[in-house]
Design an enzyme around this catalytic site. Structure first.
Site, PDB file in Angstrom:
ATOM      1  N   LYS A 195      11.487  12.200  -8.904  1.00 19.42           N
ATOM      2  CA  LYS A 195      10.221  11.883  -7.953  1.00 19.42           C
ATOM      3  C   LYS A 195       9.164  12.621  -8.047  1.00 19.42           C
ATOM      4  CE  LYS A 195       9.534   8.707  -4.623  1.00 19.42           C
ATOM      5  NZ  LYS A 195      10.042   7.378  -4.559  1.00 19.42           N
TER       6      LYS A 195
HETATM    7  P1  NAD Z   1       1.837   2.385   0.798  1.00 23.44           P
HETATM    8  O1  NAD Z   1       1.096   3.895   0.755  1.00 23.44           O
HETATM    9  O2  NAD Z   1       1.302   1.364   0.277  1.00 23.44           O
HETATM   10  O3  NAD Z   1       1.984   2.005   2.662  1.00 23.44           O
HETATM   11  C1  NAD Z   1       2.442   2.778   3.506  1.00 23.44           C
HETATM   12  C2  NAD Z   1       2.220   2.040   5.094  1.00 23.44           C
HETATM   13  O4  NAD Z   1       2.718   2.977   5.880  1.00 23.44           O
HETATM   14  C3  NAD Z   1       0.689   2.127   5.157  1.00 23.44           C
HETATM   15  O5  NAD Z   1       0.212   0.953   5.543  1.00 23.44           O
HETATM   16  C4  NAD Z   1       0.553   3.012   6.226  1.00 23.44           C
HETATM   17  O6  NAD Z   1      -0.371   2.794   7.230  1.00 23.44           O
HETATM   18  C5  NAD Z   1       1.807   2.868   7.092  1.00 23.44           C
HETATM   19  N1  NAD Z   1       2.320   3.789   7.822  1.00 23.44           N
HETATM   20  C6  NAD Z   1       2.236   5.350   7.637  1.00 23.44           C
HETATM   21  N2  NAD Z   1       2.757   6.270   8.661  1.00 23.44           N
HETATM   22  C7  NAD Z   1       3.010   5.028   9.563  1.00 23.44           C
HETATM   23  C8  NAD Z   1       3.683   5.258  10.842  1.00 23.44           C
HETATM   24  N3  NAD Z   1       4.005   6.361  11.406  1.00 23.44           N
HETATM   25  N4  NAD Z   1       4.002   4.080  11.401  1.00 23.44           N
HETATM   26  C9  NAD Z   1       3.838   2.832  10.830  1.00 23.44           C
HETATM   27  N5  NAD Z   1       3.120   2.850   9.704  1.00 23.44           N
HETATM   28  C10 NAD Z   1       2.848   3.814   9.127  1.00 23.44           C
HETATM   29  O7  NAD Z   1       3.231   2.781   0.555  1.00 23.44           O
HETATM   30  P2  NAD Z   1       4.494   1.904  -0.319  1.00 23.44           P
HETATM   31  O8  NAD Z   1       4.590   1.848  -1.500  1.00 23.44           O
HETATM   32  O9  NAD Z   1       4.304   0.417   0.558  1.00 23.44           O
HETATM   33  O10 NAD Z   1       5.938   2.532   0.391  1.00 23.44           O
HETATM   34  C11 NAD Z   1       6.532   2.488   1.885  1.00 23.44           C
HETATM   35  C12 NAD Z   1       8.055   2.861   1.710  1.00 23.44           C
HETATM   36  O11 NAD Z   1       8.512   2.267   0.750  1.00 23.44           O
HETATM   37  C13 NAD Z   1       8.133   4.393   1.354  1.00 23.44           C
HETATM   38  O12 NAD Z   1       9.121   4.831   1.932  1.00 23.44           O
HETATM   39  C14 NAD Z   1       8.256   4.310  -0.268  1.00 23.44           C
HETATM   40  O13 NAD Z   1       9.171   5.613  -0.361  1.00 23.44           O
HETATM   41  C15 NAD Z   1       9.171   3.092  -0.156  1.00 23.44           C
HETATM   42  N6  NAD Z   1       9.474   2.594  -1.443  1.00 23.44           N
HETATM   43  C16 NAD Z   1       8.194   2.049  -2.329  1.00 23.44           C
HETATM   44  C17 NAD Z   1       8.432   1.431  -3.276  1.00 23.44           C
HETATM   45  C18 NAD Z   1       7.206   0.997  -4.140  1.00 23.44           C
HETATM   46  O14 NAD Z   1       7.451   0.196  -5.035  1.00 23.44           O
HETATM   47  N7  NAD Z   1       6.342   1.198  -3.803  1.00 23.44           N
HETATM   48  C19 NAD Z   1       9.746   1.297  -4.012  1.00 23.44           C
HETATM   49  C20 NAD Z   1      10.853   1.665  -3.130  1.00 23.44           C
HETATM   50  C21 NAD Z   1      10.521   2.364  -2.238  1.00 23.44           C
END
Ligand code: NAD
Length: 418
Positions: A108
């Site tokens: 990561k």
């Molecule tokens: P992103 O940055 O696109 O979206 C994150 C979202 O969470 C945003 O809409 C933000 O406004 C919201 N947010 C932040 N703090 C918050 C809170 N306290 N309460 C409610 N909403 C809140 O990120 P993403 O890529 O969608 O990732 C989200 C999660 O999924 C993370 O934990 C990431 O590690 C995990 N993840 C992502 C991927 C991927 O392919 N992008 C793959 C596996 C896991």
């Protein structure tokens, strides 16, 4: 634990590991090794800001393990990123890739920055400098970054370009989550959300619940959350609650998801969209629903709110959204938990497809990608469920045991160098 890694999220990852390692009687020498990442790099990133001043940002890349192949893991831009958090996420990537049967280890990366405070030009300079600083560790045969919180296709394109400039030719396989024009895969952007829906449908079947009778609440409507909402909606479930960092939007009759997402894309925060009641994030988490999907940050479901959750299935789209204390409470309350390393593995599965296509210079169609994703993730789900039922344990323990066991076998086969 070495003090440099001490952080609540790393403590959570290690506590989960210790519990499972004990239950599976894992070799103690191997336990010590797997609790500490293989390599951790800290880099200083001096960036010329648009006003002419220079600001120095802190960047990280952690490779937890590479016994089974090159390491793989996302790149996070967030103001709370720290070495310990990145190390925890790298460890989870190791178990996740092993559980899905992908030939990778876990890694990561991240930069401590709120990307929303940077201009596009500053973001580009930051990304290019970060890619140049971690260049010695990465490459398609060594370690392959991807998107995560705060990063997107454009960031990956700059990253791929910077890597390619260093070696003198285009290397699409250096990162995943790129635009299609430079070797990105069809279906990558929606992949995590699609995987979340695939495994939740299997869990609903297991519980005998129809999709038409299913209501869904999603915390975090970023990349993962928005695709999860859209695909659940298309599949016939009712998405009744969503949230972003500004708060939640809730309508028990079902939200007009396409319309809400469209308005979000045009830049409106959720608090300004009128399609239901506006709730706080805490209130949203405790609404009655069939499926709750945390898709934002880690440690959102804790000892403080676990008793108040009113879902039957918890699908962990985010990494590490549930603390150990909350996990125990939810298990006692018979909530069916699909753990993060299984639930959100769709992202890395399609990243693997992207890397394979880049290396082979041969691209697949969207139907193939969706079918192959479905096959891999649902078979990981059923393997985990079968193991959990046979051993009378939870889905989380079963998934971790399966992942850790694959990694332990690789270490045992390779032996200890020198
Ligand atoms: P992103 O940055 O696109 O979206 C994150 C979202 O969470 C945003 O809409 C933000 O406004 C919201 N947010 C932040 N703090 C918050 C809170 N306290 N309460 C409610 N909403 C809140 O990120 P993403 O890529 O969608 O990732 C989200 C999660 O999924 C993370 O934990 C990431 O590690 C995990 N993840 C992502 C991927 C991927 O392919 N992008 C793959 C596996 C896991």
């Amino acid at each position: 634990m070495i003090p440099e890694l001490d952080h609540p999220t790393f403590r959570l990852a290690v506590a989960q590991f210790d519990q499972v390692a004990e239950a599976m009687n894992l070799d103690t020498n191997l336990r010590e090794r797997l609790k500490t990442p293989q390599r951790s790099l800290l880099v200083a990133l001096p960036i010329r800001m648009d006003d002419g001043n220079v600001r120095v940002f802190q960047g990280y890349r952690v490779q937890h393990d590479s016994a089974r192949g090159p390491s793989k893991g996302g790149l996070r831009y967030h103001q709370d990123v720290s070495l310990g958090e990145v190390a925890a996420l790298a460890m989870w990537m190791t178990w996740k890739t092993a559980l899905a049967g992908l030939p990778y280890g876990g890694a990561k990366g991240g930069v401590t920055v709120d990307p929303h405070t940077l201009s596009l030009a500053e973001l580009e300079r930051l990304t290019r400098r970060y890619a140049a600083e971690i260049f010695p560790l990465i490459g398609p045969d060594k370690d392959i970054p991807a998107t995560d919180i705060g990063t997107n296709q454009q960031v990956m394109a700059w990253f791929m370009d910077t890597y390619s400039q260093q070696v003198g030719f285009a290397v699409p396989g250096a990162v995943t989550g790129k635009p299609q024009s430079i070797g990105g895969s069809l279906g990558r952007e929606e992949a995590t959300g699609r995987g979340v829906v695939n495994v939740t449908i299997e869990a609903l079947r297991r519980k005998g619940i129809n999709l038409e009778d299913t209501s869904v609440v999603i915390q975090g409507i970023g990349n993962v959350g928005s695709h999860t909402a859209k695909i659940f909606n298309e599949a016939g479930a009712r998405v009744i609650g969503i949230s972003d960092v500004t708060g939640g939007l809730f309508n028990p009759k079902g939200l007009p998801i396409d319309d809400v997402l469209q308005r979000r894309r045009s830049g409106l925060p959720l608090r300004d969209i009128k399609a239901g009641d506006h709730l706080t994030n805490d209130e949203l988490l405790t609404q009655e629903c069939t499926v709750l999907v945390p898709a934002a940050l880690s440690e959102q479901i804790t000892g403080n709110n676990a008793e108040r959750l009113r879902c039957r299935i918890l699908t962990e789209a985010a990494n590490g959204p549930t603390t150990m204390e909350a996990d125990a409470i939810l298990n006692d309350r018979d909530v069916f938990i699909i753990p993060d390393i299984l639930a959100n593995s769709g992202g890395v599965i399609v990243s693997y497809f992207e890397w394979v296509q880049d290396v082979q210079r041969f691209f697949w169609n969207e139907r193939d990608i969706r079918q192959r994703l479905h096959t891999i993730i649902t078979s990981a789900f059923h393997r985990t469920l079968h193991f959990a039922e046979k051993k009378n344990t939870t889905m989380r323990t079963a998934a971790l045991m399966n992942g850790i066991d694959q990694v332990a076998q690789a270490h045992t086969a390779r032996g200890l160098y020198p």
